[in-house]
Design a protein around this motif. Sequence first.
Motif, PDB file in Angstrom:
ATOM      1  N   PHE A  12       0.833  -1.208   0.000  1.00 19.41           N
ATOM      2  CA  PHE A  12       0.000   0.000   0.000  1.00 19.41           C
ATOM      3  C   PHE A  12       0.870   1.262   0.000  1.00 19.41           C
ATOM      4  CE2 PHE A  12      -3.192   2.691   2.558  1.00 19.41           C
ATOM      5  CZ  PHE A  12      -3.811   3.152   1.405  1.00 19.41           C
ATOM      6  N   VAL A  13       1.168   1.824   1.170  1.00 19.74           N
ATOM      7  CA  VAL A  13       1.920   3.076   1.223  1.00 19.74           C
ATOM      8  C   VAL A  13       2.945   3.062   2.345  1.00 19.74           C
ATOM      9  CG1 VAL A  13      -0.011   4.426   0.300  1.00 19.74           C
ATOM     10  CG2 VAL A  13       0.328   4.281   2.787  1.00 19.74           C
ATOM     11  N   ALA A  14       3.938   3.967   2.211  1.00 17.11           N
ATOM     12  CA  ALA A  14       4.896   4.269   3.274  1.00 17.11           C
ATOM     13  C   ALA A  14       4.708   5.737   3.630  1.00 17.11           C
ATOM     14  CB  ALA A  14       6.327   4.010   2.811  1.00 17.11           C
ATOM     15  N   GLN A  15       4.206   5.998   4.830  1.00 13.95           N
ATOM     16  CA  GLN A  15       3.855   7.359   5.249  1.00 13.95           C
ATOM     17  C   GLN A  15       4.815   7.848   6.322  1.00 13.95           C
ATOM     18  OE1 GLN A  15      -0.350   8.174   5.648  1.00 13.95           O
ATOM     19  NE2 GLN A  15      -0.003   9.377   7.505  1.00 13.95           N
ATOM     20  N   GLY A  16       5.268   9.092   6.180  1.00 11.82           N
ATOM     21  CA  GLY A  16       6.208   9.651   7.130  1.00 11.82           C
ATOM     22  C   GLY A  16       5.886  11.091   7.472  1.00 11.82           C
ATOM     23  N   PHE A  51       3.400  12.927   4.503  1.00  4.12           N
ATOM     24  CA  PHE A  51       3.384  12.516   3.098  1.00  4.12           C
ATOM     25  C   PHE A  51       3.478  11.000   3.017  1.00  4.12           C
ATOM     26  CE2 PHE A  51       7.787  12.970   4.364  1.00  4.12           C
ATOM     27  CZ  PHE A  51       8.379  11.838   3.826  1.00  4.12           C
ATOM     28  N   TYR A  52       3.223  10.469   1.819  1.00  5.02           N
ATOM     29  CA  TYR A  52       3.366   9.024   1.625  1.00  5.02           C
ATOM     30  C   TYR A  52       3.818   8.715   0.205  1.00  5.02           C
ATOM     31  CZ  TYR A  52      -1.341   9.319  -0.498  1.00  5.02           C
ATOM     32  OH  TYR A  52      -2.430   9.658  -1.272  1.00  5.02           O
ATOM     33  N   PHE A  53       4.507   7.584   0.087  1.00  6.25           N
ATOM     34  CA  PHE A  53       4.851   7.003  -1.200  1.00  6.25           C
ATOM     35  C   PHE A  53       3.964   5.779  -1.418  1.00  6.25           C
ATOM     36  CE2 PHE A  53       8.928   8.865   0.188  1.00  6.25           C
ATOM     37  CZ  PHE A  53       9.255   9.632  -0.922  1.00  6.25           C
ATOM     38  N   VAL A  54       3.493   5.592  -2.632  1.00  5.07           N
ATOM     39  CA  VAL A  54       2.787   4.360  -2.974  1.00  5.07           C
ATOM     40  C   VAL A  54       3.831   3.276  -3.194  1.00  5.07           C
ATOM     41  CG1 VAL A  54       1.314   3.189  -4.647  1.00  5.07           C
ATOM     42  CG2 VAL A  54       0.806   5.540  -3.976  1.00  5.07           C
ATOM     43  N   ILE A  55       3.752   2.188  -2.417  1.00 10.17           N
ATOM     44  CA  ILE A  55       4.752   1.122  -2.500  1.00 10.17           C
ATOM     45  C   ILE A  55       4.151  -0.204  -2.953  1.00 10.17           C
ATOM     46  CG2 ILE A  55       6.262   2.153  -0.764  1.00 10.17           C
ATOM     47  CD1 ILE A  55       5.137   0.121   1.262  1.00 10.17           C
ATOM     48  N   GLY A  56       2.851  -0.222  -3.242  1.00  7.50           N
ATOM     49  CA  GLY A  56       2.213  -1.460  -3.678  1.00  7.50           C
ATOM     50  C   GLY A  56       1.501  -1.253  -4.995  1.00  7.50           C
ATOM     51  N   GLN A  57       0.466  -2.037  -5.215  1.00  4.97           N
ATOM     52  CA  GLN A  57      -0.323  -1.862  -6.416  1.00  4.97           C
ATOM     53  C   GLN A  57      -1.068  -0.539  -6.352  1.00  4.97           C
ATOM     54  OE1 GLN A  57      -2.500  -5.135  -7.927  1.00  4.97           O
ATOM     55  NE2 GLN A  57      -1.036  -6.662  -7.220  1.00  4.97           N
ATOM     56  N   ALA A  58      -1.435  -0.041  -7.502  1.00  6.11           N
ATOM     57  CA  ALA A  58      -1.981   1.313  -7.603  1.00  6.11           C
ATOM     58  C   ALA A  58      -3.322   1.457  -6.873  1.00  6.11           C
ATOM     59  CB  ALA A  58      -2.154   1.683  -9.072  1.00  6.11           C
ATOM     60  N   PRO A  59      -3.395   2.251  -5.791  1.00  8.60           N
ATOM     61  CA  PRO A  59      -4.676   2.483  -5.103  1.00  8.60           C
ATOM     62  C   PRO A  59      -5.439   3.624  -5.778  1.00  8.60           C
ATOM     63  CG  PRO A  59      -2.928   3.513  -3.852  1.00  8.60           C
ATOM     64  CD  PRO A  59      -2.276   2.875  -5.053  1.00  8.60           C
ATOM     65  N   ARG A  60      -5.939   3.353  -6.977  1.00 10.32           N
ATOM     66  CA  ARG A  60      -6.552   4.394  -7.791  1.00 10.32           C
ATOM     67  C   ARG A  60      -7.819   4.972  -7.154  1.00 10.32           C
ATOM     68  NH1 ARG A  60      -5.888   4.030 -13.311  1.00 10.32           N
ATOM     69  NH2 ARG A  60      -7.300   5.809 -13.381  1.00 10.32           N
ATOM     70  N   ARG A  96       7.033  12.191  -7.687  1.00 10.06           N
ATOM     71  CA  ARG A  96       7.210  10.774  -7.976  1.00 10.06           C
ATOM     72  C   ARG A  96       8.691  10.417  -7.844  1.00 10.06           C
ATOM     73  NH1 ARG A  96       8.699   9.262 -13.426  1.00 10.06           N
ATOM     74  NH2 ARG A  96       9.399  11.096 -14.584  1.00 10.06           N
ATOM     75  N   VAL A  97       8.964   9.179  -7.486  1.00  7.85           N
ATOM     76  CA  VAL A  97      10.332   8.686  -7.375  1.00  7.85           C
ATOM     77  C   VAL A  97      10.869   8.399  -8.774  1.00  7.85           C
ATOM     78  CG1 VAL A  97      11.796   6.821  -6.514  1.00  7.85           C
ATOM     79  CG2 VAL A  97       9.915   7.693  -5.105  1.00  7.85           C
ATOM     80  N   HIS A 133      15.081   1.509  -2.526  1.00  8.83           N
ATOM     81  CA  HIS A 133      15.279   1.950  -1.138  1.00  8.83           C
ATOM     82  C   HIS A 133      13.950   2.318  -0.472  1.00  8.83           C
ATOM     83  CE1 HIS A 133      19.416   1.687  -2.089  1.00  8.83           C
ATOM     84  NE2 HIS A 133      19.482   2.796  -2.791  1.00  8.83           N
ATOM     85  N   ILE A 134      13.013   2.831  -1.265  1.00  9.51           N
ATOM     86  CA  ILE A 134      11.669   3.106  -0.729  1.00  9.51           C
ATOM     87  C   ILE A 134      10.990   1.784  -0.365  1.00  9.51           C
ATOM     88  CG2 ILE A 134       9.374   4.016  -1.274  1.00  9.51           C
ATOM     89  CD1 ILE A 134      11.400   6.198  -0.838  1.00  9.51           C
ATOM     90  N   GLN A 135      11.153   0.777  -1.225  1.00 12.79           N
ATOM     91  CA  GLN A 135      10.540  -0.527  -0.940  1.00 12.79           C
ATOM     92  C   GLN A 135      11.166  -1.197   0.285  1.00 12.79           C
ATOM     93  OE1 GLN A 135       7.903  -1.625  -2.019  1.00 12.79           O
ATOM     94  NE2 GLN A 135       7.549  -1.168  -4.174  1.00 12.79           N
ATOM     95  N   ALA A 136      12.379  -0.787   0.645  1.00  9.87           N
ATOM     96  CA  ALA A 136      13.063  -1.391   1.789  1.00  9.87           C
ATOM     97  C   ALA A 136      12.710  -0.723   3.117  1.00  9.87           C
ATOM     98  CB  ALA A 136      14.579  -1.335   1.570  1.00  9.87           C
ATOM     99  N   ILE A 137      11.850   0.292   3.103  1.00  8.79           N
ATOM    100  CA  ILE A 137      11.435   0.935   4.347  1.00  8.79           C
ATOM    101  C   ILE A 137      10.744  -0.093   5.242  1.00  8.79           C
ATOM    102  CG2 ILE A 137       9.861   2.670   5.319  1.00  8.79           C
ATOM    103  CD1 ILE A 137      10.422   4.384   2.841  1.00  8.79           C
TER     104      ILE A 137
END
Length: 279
Positions: A76-80, A162-171, A182-183, A189-193
Amino acid sequence: MLIPFIFISACGADNANESEWRTLDLNNTVLLTLPQGKVVIELAPQFSPKHVEQFSSLVQKSFYDGTKFYRVIDGFVAQGGPKDGSEQDKSVPLLAMEGQFSTDGKAPFTLVQRDDLFAKKTGFKEGFAVATNNSKSGWLTHCPGVLAMARSNEADSASSHFYFVIGQAPRYLDKIMTIFGRVVYGMNHIQAIQRTTVIDGEYAVDSREHTPIISMKLMADVPKKDRIIIEVENTESASFAERLVKRRARASEFFYKKPPPVLDVCQVPIRSRLVKLQD
């Protein structure tokens, strides 16, 4: 804000920019340093000017340095951001929603698909996946790797989280959240959070294990010797339109059974290339 659109068919782009690559603006590029490595983010002031302005200002003040990714859900997402309710958190003004932008039908928009599950048309403008239902407005789509601003239940309540989308697209989040970047480098490295949510029966993840932000800087403020200079694929070019045609056709012999000629805008990776890595 007025962002003009015309549609360039993926079957041809006679009036498109012929340059295959585009250099990022250093003033709209962010260098994020995580314990596992460096990440380069392209901001989108052409679509979300107020969010980019506030985020850039916070970055220049080292606001995010030392904060953590506290809500990270696999797929889903990585929020910080700062701790909720802290003085740091409350010091940032709230932002009005920039989930959509106005258009007038005159600028390039490279068409990918008609009538997907969420929009009448999807495509790319200036490297960002966009969608529209008419010629008057459009929005950025929640494809993997996008950067968006978190908020509470009220629409105009985003500030600094803020958050990065790290999974399938939550449209289903399209238009009700503000995407503003966008990255373009370092998505691994985002996926490794560190994920912060666990399945039933597992021990909770201790907050001391949450991934911290070592630093976040505008690339223009990074010493020249330490800059990571990236070029990205020009989605208004004829070569990009041709790549879409080939991707839709799946002509490779590997596809001994051909899938339907459908091309999801979130399944079209925009290529990046490294021009200069820090010494």
